[in-house]
Enzyme design. Structure first.
Site, mmCIF file in Angstrom:
data_model
loop_
_atom_site.group_PDB
_atom_site.id
_atom_site.type_symbol
_atom_site.label_atom_id
_atom_site.label_comp_id
_atom_site.label_asym_id
_atom_site.label_seq_id
_atom_site.Cartn_x
_atom_site.Cartn_y
_atom_site.Cartn_z
ATOM 1 N N HIS A 247 0.834 -1.206 0.000
ATOM 2 C CA HIS A 247 0.000 0.000 0.000
ATOM 3 C C HIS A 247 0.875 1.264 0.000
ATOM 4 O O HIS A 247 0.705 2.151 -0.848
ATOM 5 C CB HIS A 247 -0.917 -0.027 1.233
ATOM 6 C CG HIS A 247 -1.828 1.154 1.349
ATOM 7 N ND1 HIS A 247 -3.132 1.128 0.929
ATOM 8 C CD2 HIS A 247 -1.611 2.411 1.832
ATOM 9 C CE1 HIS A 247 -3.689 2.316 1.149
ATOM 10 N NE2 HIS A 247 -2.788 3.113 1.697
ATOM 11 N N GLU A 248 1.813 1.320 0.918
ATOM 12 C CA GLU A 248 2.673 2.516 1.001
ATOM 13 C C GLU A 248 3.562 2.644 -0.234
ATOM 14 O O GLU A 248 3.889 3.753 -0.661
ATOM 15 C CB GLU A 248 3.515 2.493 2.282
ATOM 16 C CG GLU A 248 2.717 2.494 3.579
ATOM 17 C CD GLU A 248 1.657 3.580 3.669
ATOM 18 O OE1 GLU A 248 1.835 4.645 3.054
ATOM 19 O OE2 GLU A 248 0.633 3.356 4.344
ATOM 20 N N HIS A 251 1.785 4.644 -2.789
ATOM 21 C CA HIS A 251 1.955 6.091 -2.561
ATOM 22 C C HIS A 251 3.351 6.540 -2.984
ATOM 23 O O HIS A 251 3.523 7.562 -3.644
ATOM 24 C CB HIS A 251 1.776 6.412 -1.069
ATOM 25 C CG HIS A 251 0.356 6.359 -0.586
ATOM 26 N ND1 HIS A 251 -0.630 7.155 -1.103
ATOM 27 C CD2 HIS A 251 -0.246 5.617 0.385
ATOM 28 C CE1 HIS A 251 -1.786 6.919 -0.474
ATOM 29 N NE2 HIS A 251 -1.577 5.978 0.439
#
Lengths: 482, 482
Positions: A247-248, A251
């Site tokens: 997920h990170e 980003h």
């Protein structure tokens, strides 16, 4: 632009200081750090609201499209910061620096009433701020604009209202299916982190321009050539570490993927929370939790951890995607997550509009939760007190999470159409055709276009909830034949 | 003072950014970081030279001694920064950002001639800067003042000239003694670091307000409640890690030991490089390499590493304090270190005075080295190119190292007189009577007094080289009966 470039550089330094606070800072430095951060913010606020900037903006002419985008973003920030009276900004900063710890205490005691007076004050000040920003327009829209420039609550409500019945139905059907067991076994922290690191690189995270550290709540920070992520490790639940890392990485890849020509300028950053979240979600869910990638990941986990209590890749896929009853947004699956968001969106919109009073908030939360999830909230820390956002004045932020999911749905449909053999790559642990597509279509543009325009250009049509709902129905209908 | 407090907070942020650069920063972020740091420095320079500060200073009246010290320090900085023309400051910053890599390349090639033209330019600009700062006084004194406020080169030369013959003699006598073997065995990095951490705490470093990381060149950074140190590990030489940690702990304890009432003010930092170095040296040498503490450390190392190739505590003491022939300042022992410094002090003083030309520097270095050390420099990287200082314009810095040794000698004599049973504590691994004495006599005052005054108040008399020389003669005379 030279002045702005320096402002951007100083902004990056403030961001690095926040990273340090969450990862490296000694416990005893809390108060000193608050003073350091306050000084940085005061200095940055003074720079960004310098009347000289307003004068430059009046005379500035953009040489090209990128220049026009730079001016638009600087003008937008200048208007935003100068519209709010300095006294109100100070009052808000002072209140929200205290209110977070009051929220934490109330949450620990499951006592909403203890926090309600403080929250009332936060809502009052945010309504004032929104009114100053709105300049006659919708107050809640003006707050949303901080996180999703140009988004309008009425549009968001339209999208969400279309999705809600389908999600409730899907949720019920999926939960009727058999409960999937979680994994079992020993998952040594250092092996989890090494595997997370490997996955990060597979998903295109450039560790030469980033690093991975531990934090209580994983986050990504920075832009350009210094984009850092954090993760956390739970010894019994390796998916916590692995999927929060992916997920990170979504980003971080967005920030790392922006055209280097835009570095250290307003255009050189992700354009909005919604588009940012579309990247983290598509990496984590549509790619990372796909059947094909689960095939690969199942093999890698068996290599590293031996028997993980799951018989085969298909069962692993079901485990990774299992729905379960729960109260907490951050632990929710792809289906129920959006129901959590819609609940918050409607309540906060009503609070800001003045249609709901803080004293009635807990009851409104519990009623809505029962309606969508089918069971009662058992205590405030599982309900209205679970999220930090409102306590620090983040009104208008929640809808960007689901908007990100909607955008991810659109992007996923388009990239699947463009990359018919993607699954073969994913099954080999290679998401690069998808991540290269995303870099080209979305990431490299940074803040060049308005948020919705980014998605529209990438997909060739206006974003709607249709693709996300079709994806969810196919995935969770197929996983859990009711 | 409110403006100054914010300036101090921003200064702390810039310091933290430097720490990050040496410990955490991704390799690929070098250029971006240079821009971020440049923006911070430009912003800080503008704040510190704001004419408003000058006006405030003219009208300010101090309420007490601490207030007077604050004003003195702010006024000193304001005068220093405003005296140098902005063009010259820019030119120096630009040159020294390039010259360091040119020095590194020349050092790698052992080619002083390749670096000489750049160094000439650095010397020329530093002479200009010194002249602007000196305001008619001695140019080199004005440069020294940046690191040791109030020190005068003539006084330093007097101290050093007194020491030199004794050091040369001591060096010869000690080297005639038997060569002590180094330790042998396996020194696992993680065990070294754990032991270094233990030693750091024994010496009073508060890890709740600090942390230990790895860096190529160990350093200490920060002040108040966030003071961090770094260390490094060499698998064959555990003393590299252990003693560099104790050294940095001396610096860090100074900063951590300053009266909290002074935090985030000019007085809330170590007063000079010389006084700072007195703390790191007394922790590392007079305490850490004492016979009594070596008794304890020998036992701890045997516990952790088993047979380290040294038969007993007395042999361990001799090993830790052995003198050996060498070219490199940073590897030198307590005796020869000062000879290295005096050489640099005289050469840089002559360069700045215009009595020595850069083209003659290498020959001058080599001649002086032969005179003091008795053998020839074999190559430039072992001679004139070994230190980074001059390449980045640090003229006037070197003498503070030996001044720190001189101060440490004075403090050590005084604290031994006050603490007659200190050795009993040191032999138990407990330096706290000494570190508490130092905190009370030196550290807590921060910048309240002028540097030399700090030492004079602690010892009851003006600092001289006498106590250091007596200590060295006793220690190294006794260790190595010639």
């Amino acid at each position: 632009m030279a002045h702005e470039r320096e402002t951007q550089a100083l902004d990056r330094v403030a961001g690095r200081l926040s990273w340090d606070q969450e990862t490296m800072m000694p416990r005893g430095a809390v108060e000193q750090r608050a003073e350091e951060m306050g000084a940085m913010q005061a200095m940055l606020h003074a720079r960004k609201t310098d009347p000289q900037v307003g004068e430059w903006l009046e005379d500035a002419r953009a040489p090209d499209a990128a220049g026009a985008a730079q001016l638009r973003l600087i003008a937008h920030r200048y208007a935003r910061l100068t519209r709010v009276p300095a006294d109100l900004t100070r009052e808000l900063a002072s209140l929200t620096s205290r209110s977070q710890s009051q929220w934490a205490a109330a949450r620990a005691d499951d006592d909403f009433a203890a926090f309600a007076p403080t929250l009332e004050e936060v809502v009052r000040l945010k309504r004032e701020e929104g009114a100053a920003l709105a300049d006659g327009g919708d107050v809640y829209d003006a707050l949303v604009d901080d996180y999703e420039p140009g988004a309008r609550a009425a549009d968001l409500a339209g999208i969400f209202d279309d999705m809600r019945p389908g999600l409730v139905e899907l949720r019920l059907a999926a939960l009727e299916g058999a409960e999937r067991a979680p994994v079992s076994g020993r998952f040594a922290p250092e092996v989890q982190v090494a595997l997370a690191r490997e996955l990060a690189e597979r998903f295109g995270y450039d560790l030469n321009r980033g690093r991975i550290d531990m934090a209580v709540h994983p986050f990504s920070s920075g832009s350009g050539d210094d984009v850092r992520i954090t993760t956390r490790v739970s010894e019994n639940d390796p998916f916590n570490c692995l999927y929060s890392t992916i997920h990170e990485v979504g980003h971080a890849c967005y920030e790392q993927g922006i055209d280097p020509a835009y570095h250290m300028t307003p255009v050189g950053q992700g354009v909005s929370m919604g588009v940012h979240e579309s990247q983290s979600r598509i990496y984590e869910n549509q790619l990372g939790r796909s059947r094909a990638f689960c095939e690969f990941l199942y093999g890698r986990m068996c290599d590293e951890f031996g028997d993980i209590g799951v018989p085969d890749a298909e069962a692993f896929y079901a485990t990774v995607n299992r729905l379960h009853r729960g109260y907490i947004r951050t632990e929710a699956d792809e289906v129920q997550y959006n129901l959590h968001i819609m609940l918050r969106f409607e309540l906060e919109r009503a609070l800001i509009a003045g249609d709901l009073q803080v004293r009635d908030l807990e009851a409104a939360w519990n009623d809505r939760f029962k309606a969508d999830f089918g069971y009662e909230v058992d205590r405030a820390s599982n309900g209205v007190l679970q999220d930090v956002h409102w306590s620090v004045g983040l009104f208008g932020y929640f809808p960007t999470y689901s908007l990100g999911n909607v955008y991810a749905g659109c992007l996923h449909a388009s990239l699947r159409a463009d990359l018919p053999d993607l699954d073969e790559h994913l099954a080999q642990g290679d998401p690069s055709p998808a991540t290269i597509w995303l870099r080209d279509k979305v990431q490299r543009h940074g803040g060049l276009y308005e948020p919705r325009e980014v998605i529209e250009r990438a997909c060739g049509e206006r974003p709607t909830a249709g693709p996300l709902m079709a994806y969810l129905k196919e995935k969770f209908g197929g996983l859990y034949p009711g």
